[in-house]
Design a protein around this motif. Structure first.
Motif, PDB file in Angstrom:
ATOM      1  N   ILE A 181       0.804  -1.233   0.000  1.00  0.00           N
ATOM      2  CA  ILE A 181       0.000   0.000   0.000  1.00  0.00           C
ATOM      3  C   ILE A 181       0.833   1.277   0.000  1.00  0.00           C
ATOM      4  O   ILE A 181       0.301   2.329  -0.342  1.00  0.00           O
ATOM      5  N   GLU A 182       2.102   1.210   0.389  1.00  0.00           N
ATOM      6  CA  GLU A 182       2.918   2.428   0.447  1.00  0.00           C
ATOM      7  C   GLU A 182       3.664   2.644  -0.870  1.00  0.00           C
ATOM      8  O   GLU A 182       4.442   1.794  -1.302  1.00  0.00           O
ATOM      9  N   ARG A 183       3.403   3.788  -1.449  1.00  0.00           N
ATOM     10  CA  ARG A 183       3.940   4.145  -2.767  1.00  0.00           C
ATOM     11  C   ARG A 183       5.453   3.906  -2.888  1.00  0.00           C
ATOM     12  O   ARG A 183       5.905   3.280  -3.847  1.00  0.00           O
ATOM     13  N   GLU A 184       6.233   4.394  -1.940  1.00  0.00           N
ATOM     14  CA  GLU A 184       7.691   4.294  -2.027  1.00  0.00           C
ATOM     15  C   GLU A 184       8.161   2.831  -1.967  1.00  0.00           C
ATOM     16  O   GLU A 184       9.184   2.483  -2.553  1.00  0.00           O
ATOM     17  N   LEU A 185       7.422   1.993  -1.262  1.00  0.00           N
ATOM     18  CA  LEU A 185       7.788   0.579  -1.173  1.00  0.00           C
ATOM     19  C   LEU A 185       7.375  -0.161  -2.443  1.00  0.00           C
ATOM     20  O   LEU A 185       8.143  -0.955  -2.986  1.00  0.00           O
ATOM     21  N   ILE A 214       4.885   6.222 -10.882  1.00  0.00           N
ATOM     22  CA  ILE A 214       3.534   6.250 -10.328  1.00  0.00           C
ATOM     23  C   ILE A 214       2.949   7.641 -10.503  1.00  0.00           C
ATOM     24  O   ILE A 214       3.501   8.623 -10.012  1.00  0.00           O
ATOM     25  N   GLU A 215       1.842   7.700 -11.211  1.00  0.00           N
ATOM     26  CA  GLU A 215       1.123   8.960 -11.374  1.00  0.00           C
ATOM     27  C   GLU A 215       0.176   9.166 -10.198  1.00  0.00           C
ATOM     28  O   GLU A 215       0.008  10.279  -9.705  1.00  0.00           O
ATOM     29  N   ARG A 216      -0.455   8.067  -9.738  1.00  0.00           N
ATOM     30  CA  ARG A 216      -1.388   8.141  -8.612  1.00  0.00           C
ATOM     31  C   ARG A 216      -1.290   6.836  -7.837  1.00  0.00           C
ATOM     32  O   ARG A 216      -1.256   5.757  -8.437  1.00  0.00           O
ATOM     33  N   TYR A 238      -5.310   4.073  -8.450  1.00  0.00           N
ATOM     34  CA  TYR A 238      -3.902   4.112  -8.833  1.00  0.00           C
ATOM     35  C   TYR A 238      -3.773   4.211 -10.342  1.00  0.00           C
ATOM     36  O   TYR A 238      -4.690   3.860 -11.100  1.00  0.00           O
ATOM     37  N   ARG A 239      -2.646   4.734 -10.763  1.00  0.00           N
ATOM     38  CA  ARG A 239      -2.234   4.699 -12.163  1.00  0.00           C
ATOM     39  C   ARG A 239      -0.718   4.731 -12.162  1.00  0.00           C
ATOM     40  O   ARG A 239      -0.109   5.581 -11.499  1.00  0.00           O
ATOM     41  N   TYR A 252       4.221   0.963 -20.315  1.00  0.00           N
ATOM     42  CA  TYR A 252       3.036   0.126 -20.193  1.00  0.00           C
ATOM     43  C   TYR A 252       2.242   0.634 -18.987  1.00  0.00           C
ATOM     44  O   TYR A 252       2.678   0.497 -17.842  1.00  0.00           O
ATOM     45  N   TRP A 253       1.079   1.250 -19.275  1.00  0.00           N
ATOM     46  CA  TRP A 253       0.288   1.904 -18.231  1.00  0.00           C
ATOM     47  C   TRP A 253      -0.790   0.992 -17.678  1.00  0.00           C
ATOM     48  O   TRP A 253      -1.415   0.226 -18.415  1.00  0.00           O
ATOM     49  N   PHE A 254      -1.046   1.124 -16.380  1.00  0.00           N
ATOM     50  CA  PHE A 254      -2.065   0.356 -15.671  1.00  0.00           C
ATOM     51  C   PHE A 254      -2.846   1.314 -14.763  1.00  0.00           C
ATOM     52  O   PHE A 254      -2.293   2.287 -14.259  1.00  0.00           O
ATOM     53  N   ASN A 255      -4.123   1.007 -14.534  1.00  0.00           N
ATOM     54  CA  ASN A 255      -4.898   1.825 -13.604  1.00  0.00           C
ATOM     55  C   ASN A 255      -5.971   0.989 -12.934  1.00  0.00           C
ATOM     56  O   ASN A 255      -6.281  -0.121 -13.388  1.00  0.00           O
ATOM     57  N   GLY A 256      -6.531   1.533 -11.860  1.00  0.00           N
ATOM     58  CA  GLY A 256      -7.610   0.840 -11.179  1.00  0.00           C
ATOM     59  C   GLY A 256      -8.226   1.691 -10.089  1.00  0.00           C
ATOM     60  O   GLY A 256      -7.717   2.767  -9.756  1.00  0.00           O
ATOM     61  N   VAL A 257      -9.330   1.199  -9.575  1.00  0.00           N
ATOM     62  CA  VAL A 257     -10.064   1.837  -8.491  1.00  0.00           C
ATOM     63  C   VAL A 257     -10.054   0.894  -7.295  1.00  0.00           C
ATOM     64  O   VAL A 257     -10.285  -0.307  -7.452  1.00  0.00           O
TER      65      VAL A 257
END
Length: 160
Positions: free
Chosen positions: A34-38, A52-54, A63-64, A74-79
């Motif tokens: 859950i932690e962005r930096e990790l 990481i954009e989000r 996230y994106r 290669y982009w990925f996203n989700g809710v």
């Protein structure tokens, strides 16, 4: 030595199940998800750079991100629908290279004793061909190498 990653793709149903154990406590494994930096240190195949954009892993968040290699992105996203160590993470997942083939993912964290944690991911796709496309994309390399990198990260101070 790392633990094996088991990826199950059952015949005739649009599911993928991934099971992996880690030699680290549940709190550290969950935190690494859950932690962005990790997350930036382990998610995805070796040799890829993660941008990481989000990254907002909580109920109502999302996230994106991109994995970049050799000039390609290669982009990925989700809710995110819910996230807690006790109940796991429920989220959508979309590879933007195949727009609209969105899966619903359930990621559960289980304390299996002796400071070890089992992570079980269950992904549900809208159609069998969406699931098969994901499998044929080489996702197993990204999952396996990502979890190997997570082992390496968990061996550092975040497990202490």
């Amino acid at each position: 030595m790392t633990n094996p990653t088991t990826i199950t793709v059952p015949d005739g149903v649009p599911f993928i199940e991934i099971v992996r154990e880690f030699d680290a406590p549940l709190e550290a494994v969950y935190r690494a998800h859950i932690e962005r930096e990790l997350v930036m240190q382990w998610l995805g195949p070796r040799g890829y750079v993660m941008d990481i954009e989000r990254w907002d892993i909580q109920a109502g968040g999302g996230y994106r991100y991109a994995h970049r290699v050799d000039g390609d992105a290669y982009w990925f996203n989700g809710v995110v629908h819910s996230a807690s160590p006790e109940k796991g993470i429920v989220q959508t997942f979309e590879y933007e290279g195949f727009p609209g083939a969105i899966s619903l993912e359930f990621l559960n964290f289980e304390d299996v004793g002796n400071g070890r944690t089992r992570v079980t991911g269950h992904s549900v796709y809208p159609r069998l061909e969406n699931r098969d496309g994901m499998v044929e994309s080489g996702m197993d390399k990204g999952v396996t190498e990502g979890y190997e990198q997570l082992d390496e990260l968990l061996a550092t101070s975040i497990s202490a």
